[in-house]
Design an enzyme around this catalytic site. Structure first.
Site, PDB file in Angstrom:
ATOM      1  N   ARG A 232     -46.399  29.112  75.431  1.00  0.00           N
ATOM      2  CA  ARG A 232     -47.775  29.218  75.924  1.00  0.00           C
ATOM      3  C   ARG A 232     -48.625  30.006  74.935  1.00  0.00           C
ATOM      4  O   ARG A 232     -49.783  29.672  74.685  1.00  0.00           O
ATOM      5  CB  ARG A 232     -47.779  29.868  77.307  1.00  0.00           C
ATOM      6  CG  ARG A 232     -47.179  28.942  78.371  1.00  0.00           C
ATOM      7  CD  ARG A 232     -47.419  29.454  79.777  1.00  0.00           C
ATOM      8  NE  ARG A 232     -46.514  30.520  80.111  1.00  0.00           N
ATOM      9  CZ  ARG A 232     -45.526  30.423  81.018  1.00  0.00           C
ATOM     10  NH1 ARG A 232     -45.339  29.294  81.674  1.00  0.00           N
ATOM     11  NH2 ARG A 232     -44.742  31.445  81.269  1.00  0.00           N
TER      12      ARG A 232
ATOM     13  N   PHE B 151     -48.538  18.535  84.118  1.00  0.00           N
ATOM     14  CA  PHE B 151     -47.561  19.324  84.884  1.00  0.00           C
ATOM     15  C   PHE B 151     -47.909  20.813  84.751  1.00  0.00           C
ATOM     16  O   PHE B 151     -47.078  21.625  84.355  1.00  0.00           O
ATOM     17  CB  PHE B 151     -46.120  19.058  84.389  1.00  0.00           C
ATOM     18  CG  PHE B 151     -45.759  17.604  84.282  1.00  0.00           C
ATOM     19  CD1 PHE B 151     -45.333  16.889  85.401  1.00  0.00           C
ATOM     20  CD2 PHE B 151     -45.834  16.943  83.061  1.00  0.00           C
ATOM     21  CE1 PHE B 151     -44.979  15.548  85.300  1.00  0.00           C
ATOM     22  CE2 PHE B 151     -45.491  15.593  82.954  1.00  0.00           C
ATOM     23  CZ  PHE B 151     -45.059  14.902  84.074  1.00  0.00           C
TER      24      PHE B 151
ATOM     25  N   ASP C  30     -51.615  18.283  87.915  1.00  0.00           N
ATOM     26  CA  ASP C  30     -50.355  18.521  88.625  1.00  0.00           C
ATOM     27  C   ASP C  30     -50.453  17.786  89.962  1.00  0.00           C
ATOM     28  O   ASP C  30     -51.538  17.618  90.509  1.00  0.00           O
ATOM     29  CB  ASP C  30     -50.117  20.020  88.861  1.00  0.00           C
ATOM     30  CG  ASP C  30     -48.642  20.351  89.115  1.00  0.00           C
ATOM     31  OD1 ASP C  30     -47.976  20.867  88.197  1.00  0.00           O
ATOM     32  OD2 ASP C  30     -48.150  20.074  90.233  1.00  0.00           O
ATOM     33  N   SER C  31     -49.296  17.378  90.471  1.00  0.00           N
ATOM     34  CA  SER C  31     -49.319  16.652  91.756  1.00  0.00           C
ATOM     35  C   SER C  31     -49.249  17.606  92.945  1.00  0.00           C
ATOM     36  O   SER C  31     -49.374  17.168  94.087  1.00  0.00           O
ATOM     37  CB  SER C  31     -48.139  15.669  91.817  1.00  0.00           C
ATOM     38  OG  SER C  31     -46.936  16.372  91.624  1.00  0.00           O
TER      39      SER C  31
ATOM     40  N   ASP D 211     -45.049  19.208  80.075  1.00  0.00           N
ATOM     41  CA  ASP D 211     -43.958  20.110  80.483  1.00  0.00           C
ATOM     42  C   ASP D 211     -43.468  19.700  81.872  1.00  0.00           C
ATOM     43  O   ASP D 211     -43.681  20.407  82.856  1.00  0.00           O
ATOM     44  CB  ASP D 211     -44.447  21.566  80.482  1.00  0.00           C
ATOM     45  CG  ASP D 211     -43.325  22.547  80.823  1.00  0.00           C
ATOM     46  OD1 ASP D 211     -42.152  22.212  80.583  1.00  0.00           O
ATOM     47  OD2 ASP D 211     -43.628  23.649  81.324  1.00  0.00           O
TER      48      ASP D 211
ATOM     49  N   CYS E 171     -36.692  20.045  80.098  1.00  0.00           N
ATOM     50  CA  CYS E 171     -35.851  21.157  80.566  1.00  0.00           C
ATOM     51  C   CYS E 171     -34.618  20.587  81.270  1.00  0.00           C
ATOM     52  O   CYS E 171     -33.988  21.247  82.078  1.00  0.00           O
ATOM     53  CB  CYS E 171     -36.637  22.087  81.480  1.00  0.00           C
ATOM     54  SG  CYS E 171     -37.257  21.306  82.962  1.00  0.00           S
TER      55      CYS E 171
HETATM   56  N1  SAH Z   1     -45.883  24.108  82.620  1.00  0.00           N
HETATM   57  C1  SAH Z   1     -45.664  24.923  83.801  1.00  0.00           C
HETATM   58  C2  SAH Z   1     -44.379  24.576  84.513  1.00  0.00           C
HETATM   59  C3  SAH Z   1     -44.260  23.135  84.938  1.00  0.00           C
HETATM   60  S1  SAH Z   1     -43.179  22.894  86.248  1.00  0.00           S
HETATM   61  C4  SAH Z   1     -45.750  26.394  83.433  1.00  0.00           C
HETATM   62  O1  SAH Z   1     -45.866  26.713  82.248  1.00  0.00           O
HETATM   63  O2  SAH Z   1     -45.700  27.235  84.330  1.00  0.00           O
HETATM   64  C5  SAH Z   1     -43.376  21.230  86.641  1.00  0.00           C
HETATM   65  C6  SAH Z   1     -44.633  20.925  87.449  1.00  0.00           C
HETATM   66  O3  SAH Z   1     -44.702  19.511  87.534  1.00  0.00           O
HETATM   67  C7  SAH Z   1     -44.656  21.415  88.880  1.00  0.00           C
HETATM   68  O4  SAH Z   1     -45.816  22.175  89.084  1.00  0.00           O
HETATM   69  C8  SAH Z   1     -44.718  20.144  89.751  1.00  0.00           C
HETATM   70  O5  SAH Z   1     -45.591  20.284  90.861  1.00  0.00           O
HETATM   71  C9  SAH Z   1     -45.269  19.147  88.783  1.00  0.00           C
HETATM   72  N2  SAH Z   1     -44.912  17.737  88.992  1.00  0.00           N
HETATM   73  C10 SAH Z   1     -43.705  17.212  89.258  1.00  0.00           C
HETATM   74  N3  SAH Z   1     -43.765  15.860  89.238  1.00  0.00           N
HETATM   75  C11 SAH Z   1     -45.039  15.533  88.943  1.00  0.00           C
HETATM   76  C12 SAH Z   1     -45.734  14.307  88.753  1.00  0.00           C
HETATM   77  N4  SAH Z   1     -45.094  13.137  88.839  1.00  0.00           N
HETATM   78  N5  SAH Z   1     -47.042  14.357  88.451  1.00  0.00           N
HETATM   79  C13 SAH Z   1     -47.686  15.538  88.337  1.00  0.00           C
HETATM   80  N6  SAH Z   1     -47.090  16.723  88.487  1.00  0.00           N
HETATM   81  C14 SAH Z   1     -45.777  16.730  88.789  1.00  0.00           C
END
Ligand code: SAH
Length: 396
Positions: free
Chosen positions: A211, A227, A249-250, A300, A340
């Site tokens: 980040r 995400f 994000d979803s 991510d 991950c």
């Molecule tokens: N980048 C973030 C962590 C990501 S965790 C950080 O630095 O803190 C993964 C995220 O993806 C979660 O918030 C989850 O709600 C979201 N997610 C999972 N599947 C998804 C999809 N199909 N579309 C959008 N968001 C999604």
């Protein structure tokens, strides 16, 4: 003490200090042991090599606590291991000052199944193996004594507990919920950490350095953060001087926290942040159709492949988002892309990203390989600890 006898020739991984003993390498258990009990691990010819936690319902039948067969596994053992893990963080300047830091990274810190994250004066633990579950009291007491933290919360609600025959359990083990929301400073940005209902132990500490890197790259750039969860990457991009940051994000609740995090940082240009609740797979396609372009795209996603078993389907999902991510990049743009998934190795991930670039017909170069940060170390004897991998790729 009961003795776990290995099948003939199955001690090779133990001799390399790998801590897992799979069902297929176990001949029998001599004596009686309940889940989580400590057992001696012996070769077929009777030589004791290690002490491990017995977990009869898991495919990983035992996890080694100590490769010294004479070391007692008791309260003092956990105190030593916890103190050593905490001291390792304190020895690294980049970690010493962090308010949010992973203190114990399970197998990689010699404590299989034990995760401990510190957020200010609160420690959140997650116990994912029968052995770790059994020693909860000693682990909590050691963390309290070593860190001085008066608040310890347990977030043992990870699905993997089921594989060990353990029920989910969460709650305050020491102290009470703090009066105010828990927040940490990360690279100059204040972030709320919801230890009770956030993901993992409340925050993705493993992406701290990545980040910060995004912040360093973001000046005068238009950024798409896919995400975004609670906006860790988004806020660093804003702090770094991005002209606009679109976060997708979803999860509605994640986006609510994301916007609260933005409000916690009045120094940031809030009008440059755009939030969108959507499925990233669909959203990327729609942005392409609309002819949008970004200078930086961050991907991510959650773990698509928890194990190698899911690798094929996961590969398709990674390919899809990376392909559409590439297509949205302006000339010279950067894709910051992660996996991950334990089931997808670095080599395979790079192949997938290369395939995605090729399908867009664009030339792309890796300008940096990315990984988790120093408080998520990877024991060289335990390559499984390397779950987070990323690539910073620049297109022509
Ligand atoms: N980048 C973030 C962590 C990501 S965790 C950080 O630095 O803190 C993964 C995220 O993806 C979660 O918030 C989850 O709600 C979201 N997610 C999972 N599947 C998804 C999809 N199909 N579309 C959008 N968001 C999604």
């Amino acid at each position: 003490m009961a003795q776990l006898i290995l099948q003939a020739g199955k001690e090779k991984s133990l001799l390399r200090f790998h801590p897992w003993l799979f069902a297929g390498s176990v001949d029998e258990l001599e004596g009686r042991a309940r889940p989580g009990d400590t057992v001696d691990v012996a070769t077929a010819s009777g030589k004791v090599l290690a002490r491990a936690a017995w977990s009869p319902s898991s495919q990983i039948r035992a996890r080694v606590w100590s490769f010294d067969p004479d070391e007692s596994i008791d309260h003092a053992f956990f105190k030593r291991r916890v103190a050593a893990a905490v001291a390792r963080r304190a020895s690294l300047p980049a970690l010493r000052e962090q308010q949010g830091v992973r203190l114990i990274h399970a197998e990689s810190d010699g404590l299989p199944g034990v995760i401990a994250d510190r957020y200010g004066d609160t420690v959140v633990i997650q116990l994912t193996s029968a052995g770790a579950d059994k020693w909860r009291g000693a682990i909590v007491d050691s963390l309290h004594r070593v860190t001085g933290c008066a608040r310890i919360y347990e977030r043992s609600d990870s699905e993997v507990r089921g594989l060990e025959g353990l029920e989910p359990t969460s709650g305050w083990l020491l102290g009470d919920a703090p009066a105010n929301e828990i927040t940490i400073d990360e690279n100059g940005v204040r972030m709320a950490v919801d230890v009770v209902s956030g993901h993992k132990t409340g925050f993705y500490l493993d992406q701290r350095d990545n980040r910060r890197l995004l912040g360093e790259l973001a000046r005068d750039k238009r950024v798409l953060n896919c995400f975004c969860y609670t906006a860790g990457f988004s806020l660093q991009a804003l702090a770094g001087g991005a002209t606009e940051v679109v976060s997708v994000d979803s999860s509605g609740p994640a986006l609510v926290t994301a916007q609260r995090n933005l409000a916690l940082n009045p120094q940031l240009a809030a009008e440059r942040a755009i939030w969108h609740e959507a499925d990233v797979f669909t959203d990327l396609r729609e942005r392409r159709k609309a002819g949008e372009q970004f200078d930086i795209v961050v991907l991510d996603p959650p773990k698509f492949a928890p194990s190698a078993h899911h690798a094929e389907r996961a590969s398709r999902a990674y390919k899809d988002i990376n392909l559409n991510g590439f297509r949205l990049l302006a000339p010279g743009g950067l894709l910051m892309t992660y996996s991950c998934s334990g089931g997808i190795g670095l080599e395979l991930f790079q192949k997938i990203v290369a395939g995605a670039a090729r399908d867009t017909g664009r030339t792309a170069r890796i300008v940096q390989r990315l990984q988790g940060c120093a408080d998520h170390p990877i024991d060289l004897a335990f390559p499984e600890g390397e779950y987070l991998k990323g690539l910073l790729v620049q297109v022509d």
